[in-house]
Design a protein around this motif. Structure first.
Motif, PDB file in Angstrom:
ATOM      1  N   MET A   1       0.826  -1.208  -0.004  1.00  0.00           N
ATOM      2  CA  MET A   1      -0.221   0.083  -0.053  1.00  0.00           C
ATOM      3  C   MET A   1       1.005   1.308   0.177  1.00  0.00           C
ATOM      4  SD  MET A   1      -3.035  -1.492   0.277  1.00  0.00           S
ATOM      5  CE  MET A   1      -4.016  -0.145   0.063  1.00  0.00           C
ATOM      6  N   THR A  95      -6.103  -9.883   2.369  1.00  0.00           N
ATOM      7  CA  THR A  95      -5.679  -8.589   1.482  1.00  0.00           C
ATOM      8  C   THR A  95      -6.954  -7.656   1.596  1.00  0.00           C
ATOM      9  OG1 THR A  95      -4.460  -9.952   0.051  1.00  0.00           O
ATOM     10  CG2 THR A  95      -5.396  -7.683  -0.795  1.00  0.00           C
ATOM     11  N   GLU A  96      -8.077  -7.947   1.641  1.00  0.00           N
ATOM     12  CA  GLU A  96      -9.442  -6.708   1.401  1.00  0.00           C
ATOM     13  C   GLU A  96      -9.343  -6.350   3.076  1.00  0.00           C
ATOM     14  OE1 GLU A  96     -14.362  -7.335   1.363  1.00  0.00           O
ATOM     15  OE2 GLU A  96     -13.064  -8.712   0.521  1.00  0.00           O
ATOM     16  N   GLN A  99      -6.377  -3.741   2.977  1.00  0.00           N
ATOM     17  CA  GLN A  99      -6.790  -2.849   2.298  1.00  0.00           C
ATOM     18  C   GLN A  99      -7.963  -1.730   2.602  1.00  0.00           C
ATOM     19  OE1 GLN A  99      -7.832  -4.729  -1.720  1.00  0.00           O
ATOM     20  NE2 GLN A  99      -5.579  -4.782  -2.040  1.00  0.00           N
ATOM     21  N   ASP A 100      -9.216  -2.466   3.184  1.00  0.00           N
ATOM     22  CA  ASP A 100     -10.175  -1.715   3.810  1.00  0.00           C
ATOM     23  C   ASP A 100      -9.701  -0.971   4.984  1.00  0.00           C
ATOM     24  OD1 ASP A 100     -12.249  -2.494   1.990  1.00  0.00           O
ATOM     25  OD2 ASP A 100     -12.872  -3.966   3.264  1.00  0.00           O
ATOM     26  N   TRP A 102      -6.485   0.207   5.316  1.00  0.00           N
ATOM     27  CA  TRP A 102      -5.732   1.463   4.924  1.00  0.00           C
ATOM     28  C   TRP A 102      -6.658   2.563   4.283  1.00  0.00           C
ATOM     29  CZ3 TRP A 102      -5.195   4.037   0.155  1.00  0.00           C
ATOM     30  CH2 TRP A 102      -4.095   4.554  -0.293  1.00  0.00           C
ATOM     31  N   LEU A 103      -7.732   2.047   3.537  1.00  0.00           N
ATOM     32  CA  LEU A 103      -8.477   3.072   2.904  1.00  0.00           C
ATOM     33  C   LEU A 103      -9.294   3.821   4.152  1.00  0.00           C
ATOM     34  CD1 LEU A 103     -10.032   1.148   0.072  1.00  0.00           C
ATOM     35  CD2 LEU A 103      -8.797   3.350  -0.250  1.00  0.00           C
ATOM     36  N   TRP A 114      -5.579   5.740  -5.286  1.00  0.00           N
ATOM     37  CA  TRP A 114      -4.984   4.375  -5.074  1.00  0.00           C
ATOM     38  C   TRP A 114      -6.300   3.580  -5.666  1.00  0.00           C
ATOM     39  CZ3 TRP A 114      -7.111   0.069  -2.714  1.00  0.00           C
ATOM     40  CH2 TRP A 114      -6.116  -1.406  -2.749  1.00  0.00           C
ATOM     41  N   LEU A 115      -7.480   3.801  -5.333  1.00  0.00           N
ATOM     42  CA  LEU A 115      -8.551   3.085  -5.901  1.00  0.00           C
ATOM     43  C   LEU A 115      -8.586   3.089  -7.784  1.00  0.00           C
ATOM     44  CD1 LEU A 115     -11.555   3.630  -3.437  1.00  0.00           C
ATOM     45  CD2 LEU A 115     -10.393   1.420  -3.901  1.00  0.00           C
ATOM     46  N   LYS A 118      -5.697   1.075  -9.280  1.00  0.00           N
ATOM     47  CA  LYS A 118      -6.183  -0.319  -9.316  1.00  0.00           C
ATOM     48  C   LYS A 118      -7.375  -0.617 -10.099  1.00  0.00           C
ATOM     49  CE  LYS A 118      -3.001  -1.558  -6.336  1.00  0.00           C
ATOM     50  NZ  LYS A 118      -2.166  -2.352  -7.104  1.00  0.00           N
TER      51      LYS A 118
END
Length: 123
Positions: A1, A95-96, A99-100, A102-103, A114-115, A118
């Motif tokens: 990330m 991973t999800e 990522q969640d 971090w977001l 970032w979104l 991707k």
């Protein structure tokens, strides 16, 4: 990330941050997370931030889930998981969650960028 830094936390345990905001960290043994049979405090608890209370409930309401919470975390947008239970998660599931996390802590601008990179849209 992107824009992640790792800071030493209590006991030298890593704290992952974005924009100086923690999104994943490793806790030392605490009285709120313990083995119900032995009373021994868990020494491998990892905290992940979540975007909403609904996300927290989705991860913790199944008693078989490796994710849990404690009264100490009531009202806090995070879930706990024991490191020893990480192998129960799929790579995609873990991973999800990362990522969640971090977001949920990154700035809106960083998150959108970032979104977009991707190909995931502005979510």
């Amino acid at each position: 990330m992107p824009h992640v830094t790792v800071e030493p936390g209590p006991g030298g345990r890593p704290v992952y941050q974005v924009g100086r905001k923690s999104f994943v960290f490793f806790r030392g043994p605490r009285p709120d997370a313990f083995d119900p049979e032995t009373g021994e405090r868990y020494d491998d608890v990892i905290v992940f931030w979540v975007p909403t209370e609904d996300d927290k409930l989705a991860l913790t309401q199944d008693p078989g889930s490796p994710f849990f919470t404690t009264p100490h975390f009531d009202g806090h947008l995070s879930v706990l998981v024991r490191g020893s239970r990480i192998p129960e998660l799929t790579l995609g599931g873990l991973t999800e969650v990362v990522q969640d996390a971090w977001l949920s802590r990154a700035s809106a601008t960083r998150g959108r960028k970032w979104l977009a990179e991707k190909g995931l849209g502005a979510g």
